[in-house]
Design a protein around this motif. Structure first.
Motif, PDB file in Angstrom:
ATOM      1  N   VAL A  78       0.891  -1.155   0.000  1.00 41.77           N
ATOM      2  CA  VAL A  78       0.000   0.000   0.000  1.00 41.77           C
ATOM      3  C   VAL A  78       0.930   1.206   0.000  1.00 41.77           C
ATOM      4  O   VAL A  78       1.514   1.576   1.025  1.00 41.77           O
ATOM      5  N   LEU A  79       1.096   1.794  -1.167  1.00 45.17           N
ATOM      6  CA  LEU A  79       2.108   2.829  -1.374  1.00 45.17           C
ATOM      7  C   LEU A  79       1.504   4.214  -1.163  1.00 45.17           C
ATOM      8  O   LEU A  79       0.530   4.590  -1.814  1.00 45.17           O
ATOM      9  N   LEU A 109       5.019   9.978  -9.361  1.00 41.75           N
ATOM     10  CA  LEU A 109       4.820   8.730 -10.096  1.00 41.75           C
ATOM     11  C   LEU A 109       6.072   8.351 -10.874  1.00 41.75           C
ATOM     12  O   LEU A 109       6.459   7.175 -10.915  1.00 41.75           O
ATOM     13  N   ARG A 110       6.720   9.342 -11.491  1.00 36.70           N
ATOM     14  CA  ARG A 110       7.953   9.057 -12.232  1.00 36.70           C
ATOM     15  C   ARG A 110       9.045   8.550 -11.301  1.00 36.70           C
ATOM     16  O   ARG A 110       9.718   7.551 -11.602  1.00 36.70           O
ATOM     17  N   ASP A 115       2.505   3.545 -11.978  1.00 42.59           N
ATOM     18  CA  ASP A 115       1.471   4.336 -12.658  1.00 42.59           C
ATOM     19  C   ASP A 115       0.297   4.657 -11.750  1.00 42.59           C
ATOM     20  O   ASP A 115      -0.681   5.257 -12.196  1.00 42.59           O
ATOM     21  N   TYR A 116       0.370   4.268 -10.472  1.00 42.03           N
ATOM     22  CA  TYR A 116      -0.703   4.629  -9.538  1.00 42.03           C
ATOM     23  C   TYR A 116      -0.164   4.641  -8.118  1.00 42.03           C
ATOM     24  O   TYR A 116       0.841   4.005  -7.793  1.00 42.03           O
ATOM     25  N   LEU A 117      -0.837   5.398  -7.258  1.00 36.07           N
ATOM     26  CA  LEU A 117      -0.563   5.439  -5.827  1.00 36.07           C
ATOM     27  C   LEU A 117      -1.775   4.911  -5.087  1.00 36.07           C
ATOM     28  O   LEU A 117      -2.908   5.166  -5.472  1.00 36.07           O
ATOM     29  N   VAL A 147      -4.621   7.531  -8.605  1.00 32.68           N
ATOM     30  CA  VAL A 147      -4.669   7.497  -7.139  1.00 32.68           C
ATOM     31  C   VAL A 147      -5.876   6.679  -6.719  1.00 32.68           C
ATOM     32  O   VAL A 147      -6.944   6.778  -7.333  1.00 32.68           O
ATOM     33  N   ARG A 148      -5.715   5.872  -5.681  1.00 33.83           N
ATOM     34  CA  ARG A 148      -6.829   5.057  -5.179  1.00 33.83           C
ATOM     35  C   ARG A 148      -7.574   5.731  -4.023  1.00 33.83           C
ATOM     36  O   ARG A 148      -8.791   5.735  -3.979  1.00 33.83           O
TER      37      ARG A 148
END
Length: 337
Positions: A78-79, A109-110, A115-117, A147-148
């Protein structure tokens, strides 16, 4: 292993959160990349999953090191990272505006190579940007799949309520978490922030669980912080607020609490950090405790402390000695994680 849900969401996180402020590639970084990789692997191998960083840690190299360390285990993590803090001297290089947050997210992100957090957090409040603008752009991030979940750090109770109302008014995504300075010597959040989080669906991620090292015995009563220590670096800053924070942290009352923690540790045959972490992990208002080890050995010790528990009489004793503790403020806000 416990995996409580974070705030009013279905996201399950470990009770321990790995903080990566010490990770970096510069020669002064407390944790160089090889050791950072050992820490990350040990943390995940132990069954924990929540890892936190920020775009300003070590000039962004914390994110780079962490991204490489989790590349082969991304699905286990879980970033979480944070944006808003200054990223240069330009007028739009900081804050919670649409312009800055969009740039900050893409840069994070880079650096993280993903490609997602899983969790994107507002690092600091921004009184100059309307809450509706901030919550709208954060909702855009969620709808885009980059983003989630959303969180914040160092917000006041009023700031939390304002953000949640703004999300509701715009039909956007609400916040589910708050990072806050919380320990036996920093219990100010209990008065207003803890109840506000409970009422508004935010889980709390506690940072600085050892009171910036004071509860671990790193600083001595009446003595200046040792050269090279974090507090010595803050005390040397030109900002009067930074020096005020250090002076407030090294208050006599805080040393009294640290002495009591050390006494309890001696009685229980353990260490002062283990006692402080066990007290914090037992607080029902805390979802996860952020630990920032410099080495794999420090991680092992921290996880053991969080897994421990204190006798009720001991916890009550520490509650009494630490009641009423208030965190020193910097520019009216608690220090950023």
């Amino acid at each position: 292993m416990q995996y409580p849900t974070l705030g009013r969401s279905g996201l399950r996180v470990s009770r321990a959160c790995l903080g990566t402020m010490n990770f970096g590639t510069d020669p002064q970084a407390p944790t160089p990349e090889p050791e950072a990789r050992r820490i990350v692997d040990a943390f995940l191998d132990a069954g924990h999953n929540l890892i936190d960083t920020a775009d300003t840690y070590r000039g962004g190299t914390s994110e780079e090191v962490l991204g490489r360390a989790i590349a082969h285990r991304r699905a286990e993590v879980v970033l979480a990272t944070k944006g808003a803090a200054p990223q240069g001297g330009g007028p739009n290089s900081r804050g919670l505006s649409r312009l800055h947050l969009t740039r900050a997210l893409e840069a994070s992100l880079r650096r993280l190579g993903t490609d997602y957090l899983d969790l994107y957090q507002c690092h600091l409040p921004d009184p100059d940007t309307p809450a509706e603008e901030t919550m709208a752009v954060l909702d855009d991030f969620v709808r885009s799949g980059k983003v989630r979940y959303l969180g914040c750090s160092n917000f006041t109770a009023a700031g939390i309520v304002t953000a949640q109302w703004a999300a509701q008014r715009t039909g956007g995504t609400p916040l589910i978490s708050l990072q806050a300075n919380y320990s036996l010597i920093m219990r100010a959040i209990e008065a207003e922030i803890v109840p506000t989080c409970r009422q508004n669906g935010l889980g709390i991620l506690a940072y600085s669980p050892l009171g910036s090292g004071l509860l671990a015995g790193r600083y001595q009563r009446g003595a200046a912080p040792a050269e090279g220590s974090r507090l010595a670096q803050w005390a040397a800053m030109p900002s009067p607020m930074a020096r005020s924070f250090v002076n407030g942290l090294l208050a006599e009352r805080h040393f009294d609490i640290a002495d009591e923690v050390a006494a309890v540790a001696a009685e229980l045959g353990t260490t002062a950090p283990a006692v402080a972490l066990a007290w914090l992990s037992g607080r029902p208002e805390i979802t996860s405790v952020i630990v920032g080890p410099r080495s794999a050995d420090q991680l092992t010790a921290a996880l053991a402390g969080l897994a421990g528990s204190l006798p009720e009489s001991v916890a009550a004793r520490l509650n009494v000695v630490s009641q009423g503790t208030v965190a020193p403020a910097v520019n009216g806000q608690h220090r950023a994680a």
